[in-house]
Design a protein around this motif. Structure first.
Motif, PDB file in Angstrom:
ATOM      1  N   LYS A  66      -4.284  -8.813  -9.960  1.00  0.00           N
ATOM      2  CA  LYS A  66      -4.192  -8.393  -8.565  1.00  0.00           C
ATOM      3  C   LYS A  66      -3.916  -6.891  -8.473  1.00  0.00           C
ATOM      4  CE  LYS A  66      -1.836  -9.977  -4.388  1.00  0.00           C
ATOM      5  NZ  LYS A  66      -0.752 -10.817  -3.892  1.00  0.00           N
ATOM      6  N   LEU A  67      -3.043  -6.387  -9.349  1.00  0.00           N
ATOM      7  CA  LEU A  67      -2.739  -4.955  -9.391  1.00  0.00           C
ATOM      8  C   LEU A  67      -3.960  -4.150  -9.815  1.00  0.00           C
ATOM      9  CD1 LEU A  67      -0.676  -2.615  -9.290  1.00  0.00           C
ATOM     10  CD2 LEU A  67      -0.178  -3.127 -11.676  1.00  0.00           C
ATOM     11  N   LYS A  68      -4.709  -4.645 -10.793  1.00  0.00           N
ATOM     12  CA  LYS A  68      -5.901  -3.938 -11.267  1.00  0.00           C
ATOM     13  C   LYS A  68      -6.948  -3.774 -10.174  1.00  0.00           C
ATOM     14  CE  LYS A  68      -6.183  -4.709 -16.187  1.00  0.00           C
ATOM     15  NZ  LYS A  68      -6.895  -5.435 -17.229  1.00  0.00           N
ATOM     16  N   THR A  69      -7.087  -4.781  -9.322  1.00  0.00           N
ATOM     17  CA  THR A  69      -8.073  -4.678  -8.241  1.00  0.00           C
ATOM     18  C   THR A  69      -7.633  -3.687  -7.176  1.00  0.00           C
ATOM     19  OG1 THR A  69      -7.110  -6.552  -7.051  1.00  0.00           O
ATOM     20  CG2 THR A  69      -8.913  -7.033  -8.573  1.00  0.00           C
ATOM     21  N   ALA A  70      -6.324  -3.429  -7.061  1.00  0.00           N
ATOM     22  CA  ALA A  70      -5.810  -2.516  -6.032  1.00  0.00           C
ATOM     23  C   ALA A  70      -5.772  -1.068  -6.508  1.00  0.00           C
ATOM     24  CB  ALA A  70      -4.412  -2.946  -5.603  1.00  0.00           C
ATOM     25  N   THR A  71      -5.956  -0.813  -7.795  1.00  0.00           N
ATOM     26  CA  THR A  71      -5.882   0.544  -8.334  1.00  0.00           C
ATOM     27  C   THR A  71      -7.254   1.030  -8.782  1.00  0.00           C
ATOM     28  OG1 THR A  71      -5.334  -0.321 -10.519  1.00  0.00           O
ATOM     29  CG2 THR A  71      -3.489   0.292  -9.104  1.00  0.00           C
ATOM     30  N   CYS A  72      -7.360   2.330  -8.944  1.00  0.00           N
ATOM     31  CA  CYS A  72      -8.626   2.940  -9.395  1.00  0.00           C
ATOM     32  C   CYS A  72      -8.702   2.902 -10.914  1.00  0.00           C
ATOM     33  CB  CYS A  72      -8.703   4.391  -8.929  1.00  0.00           C
ATOM     34  SG  CYS A  72      -8.724   4.562  -7.150  1.00  0.00           S
TER      35      CYS A  72
END
Length: 112
Positions: A66-72
């Motif tokens: 979930k964090l990976k999808t929210a970051t560049c």
């Protein structure tokens, strides 16, 4: 299972690894993964012997998808150490670009 997660989260809170926060796109869910203790042979319903992994405990992990999808995504990844060593072979200086101060130089000892 809830007791395992609760004890682990309290341990993380005490160690300041995590902290309470309102729900957001950055929050990562917790996953419980069983610790394997080896293979034991057990009989099934038909009295056949089946090799089975024994569970000796639980490991609590964070799911960062979930964090990976929210970051560049970082397009300037560091190369592998063997690639770096091949590039440094026979050189007397290593130059690298630092965003705040431009280029920096590191002397490389001859024996290295």
């Amino acid at each position: 299972m809830q007791e395992v997660v609760k004890k682990e989260i309290i341990k993380w809170l005490d160690a300041r690894v995590v902290y309470p926060i309102a729900d957001s796109k950055w929050v990562s869910p917790v996953q419980c993964i069983s610790k394997k203790g080896g293979i034991t042979v057990v009989p099934n319903a038909k009295n056949e012997l089946i090799p089975t992994n024994t569970v000796t405990g639980w490991r609590v992990c964070m799911d960062y998808r979930k964090l990976k999808t929210a970051t560049c995504k970082d397009h300037f990844l560091m190369p592998f150490i063997d690639q770096m060593l091949n590039r440094l072979a026979g050189r007397s200086y290593y130059f690298f670009l630092v965003g705040s101060s431009g280029y920096s130089q590191i002397n490389i000892a001859l024996e290295d």
